[in-house]
Write an enzyme that holds these catalytic residues in place. Sequence first.
Site, PDB file in Angstrom:
ATOM      1  N   ARG A  37      -2.150  40.746  33.486  1.00 41.28           N
ATOM      2  CA  ARG A  37      -3.143  41.069  34.521  1.00 41.28           C
ATOM      3  C   ARG A  37      -2.477  41.702  35.744  1.00 41.28           C
ATOM      4  O   ARG A  37      -3.099  42.518  36.422  1.00 41.28           O
ATOM      5  CB  ARG A  37      -3.915  39.813  34.915  1.00 41.28           C
ATOM      6  CG  ARG A  37      -4.933  39.446  33.862  1.00 41.28           C
ATOM      7  CD  ARG A  37      -5.759  38.265  34.251  1.00 41.28           C
ATOM      8  NE  ARG A  37      -6.983  38.240  33.478  1.00 41.28           N
ATOM      9  CZ  ARG A  37      -7.832  37.225  33.449  1.00 41.28           C
ATOM     10  NH1 ARG A  37      -7.583  36.135  34.136  1.00 41.28           N
ATOM     11  NH2 ARG A  37      -8.926  37.292  32.739  1.00 41.28           N
ATOM     12  N   LYS A 204     -17.743  27.670  19.934  1.00 37.73           N
ATOM     13  CA  LYS A 204     -19.144  27.247  20.015  1.00 37.73           C
ATOM     14  C   LYS A 204     -20.118  28.397  19.903  1.00 37.73           C
ATOM     15  O   LYS A 204     -19.951  29.420  20.559  1.00 37.73           O
ATOM     16  CB  LYS A 204     -19.386  26.600  21.377  1.00 37.73           C
ATOM     17  CG  LYS A 204     -18.674  25.304  21.565  1.00 37.73           C
ATOM     18  CD  LYS A 204     -19.038  24.810  22.930  1.00 37.73           C
ATOM     19  CE  LYS A 204     -18.488  23.450  23.220  1.00 37.73           C
ATOM     20  NZ  LYS A 204     -18.747  23.121  24.627  1.00 37.73           N
ATOM     21  N   GLY A 357      -9.798  36.613  27.009  1.00 32.79           N
ATOM     22  CA  GLY A 357      -9.679  35.197  26.669  1.00 32.79           C
ATOM     23  C   GLY A 357      -8.867  34.976  25.410  1.00 32.79           C
ATOM     24  O   GLY A 357      -7.818  35.593  25.219  1.00 32.79           O
ATOM     25  N   GLY A 380     -15.126  36.229  30.057  1.00 26.86           N
ATOM     26  CA  GLY A 380     -16.531  36.076  30.434  1.00 26.86           C
ATOM     27  C   GLY A 380     -17.165  37.408  30.804  1.00 26.86           C
ATOM     28  O   GLY A 380     -18.302  37.703  30.422  1.00 26.86           O
TER      29      GLY A 380
HETATM   30  P1  AMP Z   1     -13.588  30.323  22.270  1.00 22.26           P
HETATM   31  O1  AMP Z   1     -12.962  29.981  23.588  1.00 22.26           O
HETATM   32  O2  AMP Z   1     -14.967  29.813  22.092  1.00 22.26           O
HETATM   33  O3  AMP Z   1     -13.431  31.790  21.912  1.00 22.26           O
HETATM   34  O4  AMP Z   1     -12.761  29.501  21.193  1.00 22.26           O
HETATM   35  C1  AMP Z   1     -11.404  29.723  20.945  1.00 22.26           C
HETATM   36  C2  AMP Z   1     -10.820  28.474  20.373  1.00 22.26           C
HETATM   37  O5  AMP Z   1     -11.567  28.121  19.223  1.00 22.26           O
HETATM   38  C3  AMP Z   1      -9.383  28.619  19.949  1.00 22.26           C
HETATM   39  O6  AMP Z   1      -8.600  27.750  20.719  1.00 22.26           O
HETATM   40  C4  AMP Z   1      -9.394  28.208  18.488  1.00 22.26           C
HETATM   41  O7  AMP Z   1      -8.307  27.367  18.139  1.00 22.26           O
HETATM   42  C5  AMP Z   1     -10.686  27.435  18.368  1.00 22.26           C
HETATM   43  N1  AMP Z   1     -11.212  27.438  17.003  1.00 22.26           N
HETATM   44  C6  AMP Z   1     -11.521  28.492  16.246  1.00 22.26           C
HETATM   45  N2  AMP Z   1     -11.921  28.093  15.026  1.00 22.26           N
HETATM   46  C7  AMP Z   1     -11.877  26.756  15.017  1.00 22.26           C
HETATM   47  C8  AMP Z   1     -12.167  25.762  14.044  1.00 22.26           C
HETATM   48  N3  AMP Z   1     -12.589  26.107  12.822  1.00 22.26           N
HETATM   49  N4  AMP Z   1     -12.030  24.461  14.394  1.00 22.26           N
HETATM   50  C9  AMP Z   1     -11.598  24.134  15.619  1.00 22.26           C
HETATM   51  N5  AMP Z   1     -11.302  25.026  16.587  1.00 22.26           N
HETATM   52  C10 AMP Z   1     -11.438  26.312  16.289  1.00 22.26           C
END
Ligand code: AMP
Length: 399
Positions: A37, A204, A357, A380
Amino acid sequence: MAKQSVADLDPTGKIVLVRVDFNVPQDSDGTITDDRRIRMAVPTIRSIIDRGGKAVLMSHLGRPKGEVNPKLSLAPVAKRLGELLGKPVVLAADTGGKDSTEKAHALSTGDVLVLENVRFNPGEKKGDDASYVAGLAGLADAYVNDAFGTCHRTEASMYAVPKTMKESGKPAVVGFLVEKEIQYLSDAVGQPKRPFVAILGGKKVSDKIAVITNLLKICDHVLIGGAMAYTFSLAQGGKTGDSLVEPDKLELAKQLIRDGGDKLVLPVDTQCADDFSPDANKKIVKAGEIPDGFEGLDIGPDTATRYVEIIRGAGTVVWNGPMGVFEMPPFDAGTKAVADAVASATASGAITIIGGGDSAAAVEQLGYAEKVSHVSTGGGASLEMLEGKAFKTVDILDE
Ligand code: AMP
């Protein structure tokens, strides 16, 4: 209409206040672990100082909640920036108060001053604290927004400060980084080269509902991976074992499956394990057949093959969220296969954009950052652009 950029500004002899995004990751000793950054802001800073201006930079770092927190000082950032610019960079102890005002007025042509963390002042988050805003707005003759990662937040340094400066006739423009980010993200969404493929993963589904909904309207294929795939699987009546799921989002997942039709592509198999550990017992199962005691940690090989094929034929790719737990091999395999396919698509002429991210961290970690068209600096902010939202912080700048 296009926004004016720092290139349209004549900085000669002027103090230019630049809102940058220096919110860099640091380890427990305060060492910066990724200076991307800071590096990305250098072209804008150079454009000001190389053309006879004086640059005053402001940024937040972490979440100090309106209180001074030495652990979140911008001192290490100012030092790193000095190394990158090859000249000393001065740090002011406050944000628009006595020290920064004195130091800003003492700058010579070509000098760079970094203000302390703007979030040390409660006025930053509040947004409309008149004396805080006036302190910052009074520091300089012109304003540049080069903080893409913060463009979706109307904090004082992002919105009220440029608004106040404009009201007193001072120019307020975008920096090169914001200009480039907006160009990539809005062109991708506005005039995509087809087929337009979106890849969405991460933890999520609830974080990405708006983006999935918007992208289903404009993409040819929306590929789903990561833990959020298991909420879709559960919604289809599948077994998800101990996987991360959001039971309160089942109706919504059903709705997206209905609305998405053939465009929404879900995994056909899953790499699962009986523990959240690289040494766990592992199993590849069909989607929706994860046994009790096992959790899905990555897309399976058949899914990866299917996704790779779709991605390789794409004209435009946007990717936000890893396909699995990429930080923990072997559960990085799906993310790696997708990253490799995105790199191949780029080499064949596709426009490929990685959201910030975790997806940006994944492509950096896997060595693909230089092999895609654009890695966004904003998680974001890039999601909100892909949701089709406009940014007030950019709208307010000079046309
Ligand atoms: P996000 O911030 O929502 O983009 O999520 C990213 C995070 O999701 C990363 O740290 C990944 O390790 C986690 N992640 C992705 N797939 C899985 C999974 N199947 N089970 C648990 N964590 C996950």
